[in-house]
Design a protein around this motif. Structure first.
Motif, mmCIF file in Angstrom:
data_model
loop_
_atom_site.group_PDB
_atom_site.id
_atom_site.type_symbol
_atom_site.label_atom_id
_atom_site.label_comp_id
_atom_site.label_asym_id
_atom_site.label_seq_id
_atom_site.Cartn_x
_atom_site.Cartn_y
_atom_site.Cartn_z
ATOM 1 N N ASN A 268 5.771 -5.099 0.550
ATOM 2 C CA ASN A 268 7.200 -5.296 0.819
ATOM 3 C C ASN A 268 7.433 -5.870 2.206
ATOM 4 O O ASN A 268 8.499 -5.717 2.784
ATOM 5 C CB ASN A 268 7.985 -3.992 0.611
ATOM 6 C CG ASN A 268 7.687 -2.945 1.671
ATOM 7 O OD1 ASN A 268 6.842 -3.153 2.533
ATOM 8 N ND2 ASN A 268 8.394 -1.831 1.600
ATOM 9 N N VAL B 152 1.038 1.362 3.933
ATOM 10 C CA VAL B 152 2.428 1.792 3.752
ATOM 11 C C VAL B 152 3.278 0.723 3.078
ATOM 12 O O VAL B 152 4.258 1.032 2.399
ATOM 13 C CB VAL B 152 3.040 2.237 5.101
ATOM 14 C CG1 VAL B 152 3.122 1.066 6.059
ATOM 15 C CG2 VAL B 152 4.401 2.871 4.911
ATOM 16 N N ASN B 153 2.910 -0.529 3.242
ATOM 17 C CA ASN B 153 3.718 -1.601 2.669
ATOM 18 C C ASN B 153 3.255 -2.079 1.295
ATOM 19 O O ASN B 153 3.819 -3.013 0.741
ATOM 20 C CB ASN B 153 3.768 -2.783 3.637
ATOM 21 C CG ASN B 153 4.532 -2.436 4.901
ATOM 22 O OD1 ASN B 153 3.928 -2.168 5.932
ATOM 23 N ND2 ASN B 153 5.840 -2.381 4.813
ATOM 24 N N VAL B 154 2.204 -1.442 0.784
ATOM 25 C CA VAL B 154 1.718 -1.847 -0.537
ATOM 26 C C VAL B 154 2.622 -1.247 -1.615
ATOM 27 O O VAL B 154 2.711 -0.035 -1.767
ATOM 28 C CB VAL B 154 0.259 -1.416 -0.758
ATOM 29 C CG1 VAL B 154 -0.181 -1.733 -2.193
ATOM 30 C CG2 VAL B 154 -0.658 -2.112 0.248
ATOM 31 N N VAL B 155 3.299 -2.114 -2.328
ATOM 32 C CA VAL B 155 4.199 -1.676 -3.395
ATOM 33 C C VAL B 155 3.406 -1.437 -4.685
ATOM 34 O O VAL B 155 3.644 -0.470 -5.400
ATOM 35 C CB VAL B 155 5.306 -2.733 -3.628
ATOM 36 C CG1 VAL B 155 6.144 -2.394 -4.850
ATOM 37 C CG2 VAL B 155 6.171 -2.876 -2.384
#
Ligand code: NAG
Length: 442
Positions: free
Chosen positions: A275, A290-293
């Protein structure tokens, strides 16, 4: 079922081999991390054992011939060797766990119905499974506390890598040894790919949301990838697709809606949806999660078919001829397929919608067709655009390894090895300015 009976004979022999493997430890209890890693590795070995056992029990020699293999005994011999290795790995890991006072996880159920529809889908899925196995051992290495265990796990890893090469060859369209480095995946990333096959047990690791590649045509350089995942929000404008190969120091980042396979990719690719627009590091120890959707999903993008593969698969299957017509057009339809990965996630136990096994096999068929086309032509016909990660970072692996020399080269120049059939290596400064070579930062 000659091969099935030879498998069971080998199973009787396997326990005798176990004592030769230096994995047993009796001197002290394992750390919690070591236990978790051993249990996780054992579940993956159980998965592999089940997969190959079911495959060899299900398919006849004629199924292998129909799938395009020149001689059925060629793949059967290799699959039989592989299942014996996997079974031995599982037995050995389970013995180690007991010796360390821990219990193996024994209540997992494995459903491969989506992957065992036909030999092509099975072989394509096997390729994903082995590659994920290699990535799993690599990605867990830094979690292991005990040096003896780490060394023993490494001795399994090298064998999984041999399986991987054999399956690349047996795919017909693959490069036996596609990259100078292998991908490392964290346990949660591994479960994003393998998890859909597994149910009924708690492996003690949370899974990243699975990602499905929904392309129904051939996938090669220039192909726009499309995705499905329950975790992908309806507004995809802020999402990126991230493609990571073993030779990259960080991922190629593209807008979600323009996820075009760049040139220079050959072999296994881990594909994520994030994201944000920050590339993901190859360095599994420091890779931001943390940013892996959703994802990763493992895809094979075969742009450099080799002679060895065409020896194994020179018998052409009925379905591959149907797609060979489009392979001459030097467009995005002329490529090989990536979607064993899609088959790998098309299982029960999750609500994820996936590519159908029929689609997966038609993609595998086009992979066979690709073996007669030239990867270089396909690559030339479809240059990628907006390839920020690659543009920022392409340089020769050799110069990057001598970091001091490479630092200035890489910082100043974009050098891409575009030798047809040559290896393409993405190395260079990471977003924070450090030099990273496949996880080793300077
Ligand atoms: C998305 O982005 C924000 C930060 O920008 C983060 O806090 C959040 O957890 C992210 N991850 C997912 C999977 O949505």
């Amino acid at each position: 079922m000659r091969f099935a009976s030879s498998v069971s004979i080998l199973a009787l022999v396997a326990p005798a081999l176990v004592s030769a493997v230096p994995l047993r430890l009796t001197r002290r209890a394992a750390s919690a991390a070591d236990t978790l890693v051993l249990q996780f590795a054992d579940v993956l070995e159980q998965l592999e054992t089940q997969f190959y056992t079911q495959a060899l029990a299900k398919f006849q020699e004629s199924d292998f011939t129909t799938a395009g293999f020149s001689a059925a005994q060629v793949p059967i011999q290799q699959f039989s060797t592989i299942v014996t290795d996997e079974k031995t790995h599982a037995t050995t890991l389970e013995k180690s766990l007991s010796d360390l006072g821990a219990s193996p996880i024994s209540n997992c159920k494995f459903d491969f119905s989506s992957a065992l529809t036909d030999v092509k889908t099975m072989a394509a899925t096997a390729r994903v499974v082995e590659n994920v196995g290699v990535a799993a051992y690599l990605g867990a290495a830094h979690l292991v506390d005990d040096g003896t265990l780490l060394t023993a796990a490494a001795s399994i890893l090298t064998v999984e890598a041999r399986h991987q090469s054999i399956l690349n060859v047996l795919s017909g369209s693959g490069t036996a040894i596609p990259n100078a480095f292998d991908l490392a995946l964290s346990p949660s990333e591994v479960l994003a790919i393998a998890g859909p096959f597994i149910s009924g047990c708690d492996v003690g690791v949370s899974a990243n949301p699975p990602l499905t590649i929904t392309n129904t045509g051939a996938v090669t350089t220039g192909t726009s990838l499309t995705f499905k995942s329950d975790a992908i929000p309806s507004d995809t404008s802020k999402l990126s697709c991230q493609m990571l190969t073993g030779d990259m120091s960080f991922s190629v980042t593209l807008p979600f809606s323009q996820c075009t396979v760049p040139s220079g990719i050959n072999g296994p690719v881990a594909i994520y949806i994030t994201n944000d627009t920050q590339p993901l590091l190859a360095n599994v120890v420091e890779r931001a999660t943390v940013n892996v959707v959703a994802g990763p999903q493992m895809a094979f993008i075969d742009t450099d078919p080799q002679m060895l593969g065409s020896l194994a698969t020179s018998g052409s299957s009925s379905s591959s001829s149907s797609s060979s017509g489009s392979s001459g057009s030097a467009s995005s339809s002329s490529g090989s397929s990536s979607t064993a990965a899609a088959a790998a996630s098309a299982t029960s136990g999750t609500s994820t919608t996936t590519i159908s096994p029929a689609d997966a096999s038609s993609l595998m068929s086009s992979a066979s067709a690709q073996a007669t086309a030239t990867g270089a032509a396909a690559a030339a016909a479809a240059a990628p655009t907006g390839n920020a990660g690659a543009a920022a970072a392409a340089a020769s692996q050799a110069s990057a390894v001598s970091a001091a020399a490479a630092q200035s080269t890489v910082a100043a120049a974009v050098v891409q090895d575009s030798t047809p059939g040559g290896r393409n290596s993405y190395t260079g400064p990471s977003p924070d300015g450090h030099m990273t070579v496949n996880g080793f930062a300077s």
